[in-house]
Write an enzyme that holds these catalytic residues in place. Structure first.
Site, PDB file in Angstrom:
ATOM      1  N   SER A 214       0.778  -1.133  -0.199  1.00 28.18           N
ATOM      2  CA  SER A 214       0.496   0.139   0.236  1.00 28.18           C
ATOM      3  C   SER A 214       0.553   1.232   0.094  1.00 28.18           C
ATOM      4  O   SER A 214       1.721   1.174  -0.925  1.00 28.18           O
ATOM      5  CB  SER A 214      -0.924   0.123   0.986  1.00 28.18           C
ATOM      6  OG  SER A 214      -2.435   0.837   0.476  1.00 28.18           O
ATOM      7  N   ASP A 319      -8.774  -5.700  -5.640  1.00 29.62           N
ATOM      8  CA  ASP A 319      -8.612  -4.264  -5.617  1.00 29.62           C
ATOM      9  C   ASP A 319      -9.410  -3.480  -5.909  1.00 29.62           C
ATOM     10  O   ASP A 319      -8.620  -2.325  -6.978  1.00 29.62           O
ATOM     11  CB  ASP A 319      -7.217  -3.512  -5.560  1.00 29.62           C
ATOM     12  CG  ASP A 319      -6.239  -3.226  -4.182  1.00 29.62           C
ATOM     13  OD1 ASP A 319      -7.061  -2.793  -3.919  1.00 29.62           O
ATOM     14  OD2 ASP A 319      -4.947  -3.361  -3.824  1.00 29.62           O
ATOM     15  N   HIS A 350      -6.871  -6.057  -0.977  1.00 30.50           N
ATOM     16  CA  HIS A 350      -5.750  -5.090  -0.611  1.00 30.50           C
ATOM     17  C   HIS A 350      -5.282  -6.161   0.071  1.00 30.50           C
ATOM     18  O   HIS A 350      -4.317  -5.490   1.515  1.00 30.50           O
ATOM     19  CB  HIS A 350      -6.431  -3.983  -0.087  1.00 30.50           C
ATOM     20  CG  HIS A 350      -5.250  -2.641  -0.181  1.00 30.50           C
ATOM     21  ND1 HIS A 350      -4.659  -2.386  -1.402  1.00 30.50           N
ATOM     22  CD2 HIS A 350      -5.070  -2.018   0.719  1.00 30.50           C
ATOM     23  CE1 HIS A 350      -3.608  -1.299  -0.781  1.00 30.50           C
ATOM     24  NE2 HIS A 350      -4.010  -1.234   0.121  1.00 30.50           N
TER      25      HIS A 350
END
Length: 643
Positions: A214, A319, A350
């Site tokens: 991320s 995602d 994610h």
């Protein structure tokens, strides 16, 4: 916590028993040199290298590792306090190479999350001893790699954790704060201890590999795009490649004031930083959706030509936090610049592959770092470049990605996909229309939606790449959002997500204050009659340029292309493909309806679909498709980011 699998060590009180491998010193095999080349192995092979296995081995005592915290100097004063910012850097490295005078490479995770939010599914934070020296490093990287002759470095980026200053969310300051640390590891910058004593990284080879999920992976992308010397490889996991594309799609915002909110979420609570965040809000152009110099600074794809590091990308095909256009556009830019690269695409959203493909991931990561940072010729680049999860826990390897570079045009007719139509159809914006209502009852006429359906597939269809929808339209407004969804209909057991179990595995050495054990997850499936293949949004005035929008001329025809999200999916024989076109989307984007009505010229409109197998044809007879909505669709909340 019950351990069901342990790779390396057995924990005895606070000490660690490490497996060792006796290695006969030998001369390392020659490796390529130049930009992007792996680090050179030392002429005298260190103890942690097994030349026969062409692998590093866990020969060093993790419990006896050197743990240190230093502060790297910068030339920035982002909080305007009259003093240059310093970047807190925490290090765990084996003591044995230091005693032997053997230099070692670095694995780095630079993050804004170490203090505020934690890392990984278990939200681990850094902890320190009474002297402020790192005691626990989050995640398993240090547990696994330090015994194998690596240093693990955790960096608090500027404005976060124990670093000073104020962050600028993906901008030059945050990226520079990490570059400054890499420079220090290569002897090009200075640092000091907490009491002000100068400290040098004389133990470092200068070879650095960055990894992270991320925001952390995003920083790796941004740092690689500077071309900084010493960065040999990056492993971005579910990472952003352009902050513009993270906060909006073609001028359509996902949420308002996201950049100042995120800066406050991860950064220091101070008046100086509040001022910096105010500037983020002033410059983000939420009101226009334009791509400006503010966003260009945070667009790493435009600087892919500067990347000298190799890149191992992983991303989830489900995602919708960091959407799949991020990996696809970064991958394409790297490809154009011949950057050595590798790609894993999972079904997940994610999620780190450590969670859903743990053993294989740790093994591959080990080989990747050994090649690029230790200079071991282990054949990792001879493996297939791409690995895609085609069904839960079923993976298929491919030579490259995407499978096709030129999407196939599929014509549109009234209600039909795959047939060339005449005339036009009309859509009037209905901002109250939910996604569940849009995909349900596809053969019915629903105000605010136009649905185009294919005949049942006569053979499996592999979609591999980035679909789009080209529409020749006429609007009664100067602009309007346009939304497109690609759907597959048919009864099937579909992947729905993951769930944490009460079992754990241990990936490396442990101590009583920093163990290597993490919970496993199981993949969930459910019987359903449809699945979303891809979504996409654009503001019609931004279709030709994101920087300089062109207002539509009411009553005049223009062409608008809606980019959908990248996908790699095999749709089985017998399924029906649906294309749903609507205007504003208050569920998945920030409300921006204009109340527009558009006409679509069918003969000049099409679905552009990247398929390497199968074809889409139009139905020859009326079809009845029933859809049951059992679980309402929920959009990911960007203001509650997953780590």
């Amino acid at each position: 916590m019950r351990t069901v699998h342990a790779r390396v060590t057995i924990l005895v009180s606070s000490a660690v028993l490490s497996l060792t491998t006796l290695v006969v010193p030998a001369v390392a095999a020659p490796v390529p040199d130049g930009p992007g080349a792996p680090a050179q192995a030392a002429p005298s092979v260190p103890q942690h290298v097994d030349t026969r296995a062409k692998s590093t081995e866990p020969v060093y005592d993790y419990a006896d590792a050197i743990r240190e915290s230093v502060y790297v100097d910068t030339t920035m004063d982002t909080d305007s306090d009259g003093e240059n910012d310093t970047i807190a850097v925490d290090i765990v490295r084996p003591s044995e190479p230091a005693l032997a005078g053997t230099k070692i490479p670095v694995i780095m995770d630079a993050s804004p999350y170490y203090s505020c939010c934690g890392r990984g599914n278990e939200s681990e934070k850094k902890t320190y001893d009474g002297n402020g020296v790192i005691r626990k490093m989050p995640l398993y990287y240090d547990n696994y790699f330090v015994p194998r002759g690596y240093a693990m470095v955790g960096v608090d980026i500027v404005g976060t954790g124990r670093s000073t200053g104020c962050g600028d969310v993906g901008g030059r300051d945050e990226i520079q704060s990490v570059v400054d640390v890499i420079d220090w590891l290569n002897g090009r910058n200075t640092a000091h201890t907490a009491d002000g004593q100068p400290v040098q990284a004389t133990w470092s080879t200068g070879a650095v590999g960055m990894i992270g999920k991320s925001y952390d992976g995003t920083l790796a992308n941004g740092v690689a795009a500077t071309g900084v010397r010493g960065l040999k490889t990056i492993v971005p996991i579910s990472a952003i490649s352009s902050w513009y594309d993270y906060t909006r799609s073609g001028g359509v915002p996902y949420s308002d004031d996201y950049m100042p909110w995120l800066a406050g979420y991860v950064g220091h609570d101070s008046a100086a930083c509040d001022e910096v965040r105010g500037e983020l809000g002033d410059n983000d152009d939420d009101e226009t959706g334009d791509y400006t110099s503010f966003w260009a600074e945070r667009d790493y794809t435009k600087d892919a030509s500067k990347v000298k590091a190799s890149v191992f990308i992983t991303h989830g095909l489900s995602d919708y936090n960091v959407q799949t256009n991020h990996f696809s556009q970064w991958w394409s830019a790297l490809s154009r610049n011949n950057v050595p690269r590798k790609l894993w695409l999972g079904l997940e959203d994610h999620v780190d592959p450590f969670e859903f493909r743990r053993d294989e991931w740790v093994d591959e990561l080990h080989k990747w770092f050994d090649y690029w940072l230790q200079g071991l010729q282990n054949g990792v680049l001879k493996e297939p470049m791409v690995s895609v999860e085609t069904a839960p826990d079923v993976w298929k390897n491919y030579r490259t990605w995407p499978a096709v570079n030129r999407p196939i045009p599929v014509p549109l007719a009234a209600g039909k996909l795959g047939a060339a139509g005449k005339g036009s159809v009309t859509i009037t914006d209905d901002p109250d229309l939910s996604e569940d209502e849009i995909v349900a009852d596809p053969t019915d006429v629903i105000a605010g939606r136009q649905m185009f359906l294919s005949a049942p597939l006569t053979a499996p269809l592999r979609i591999s790449g980035t679909p789009s929808v080209t529409l020749r339209l006429k609007s009664d407004s100067t602009t309007t959002p346009v939304t497109a969804r690609l759907i597959e209909y048919g009864e099937a057991e579909r992947y729905t997500g993951i769930r944490r179990t009460d079992e754990s595995t241990c990936e490396g050495s442990s101590t009583d204050y920093d163990d290597s054990c993490y919970y496993t997850v199981e993949k969930l499936t459910a019987q359903s009659d449809h699945g979303i293949v891809s979504r996409g949004w654009i503001d019609a005035a931004h279709s030709k340029s994101l920087s300089k929008p062109t207002p539509l001329k009411p009553g005049q025809w223009t062409t608008v292309t809606v980019p959908l999200r990248a996908q790699d999916q095999i749709i089985p024989k017998g399924r029906v493909i649906g294309l749903a076109v609507t205007l504003s989307d208050t569920e998945w984007t920030s409300p921006n309806d204009t109340g527009a009505t558009i006409d679509i010229d069918l003969a000049a409109s099409k679905l552009n679909i990247p398929v390497s197998a199968g074809r889409v044809t139009a139905p020859t007879k009326p079809q009845s498709i029933e859809v049951r909505i059992t679980t309402p669709t929920q959009r990911p909340n960007l203001h509650d980011p997953k780590n």
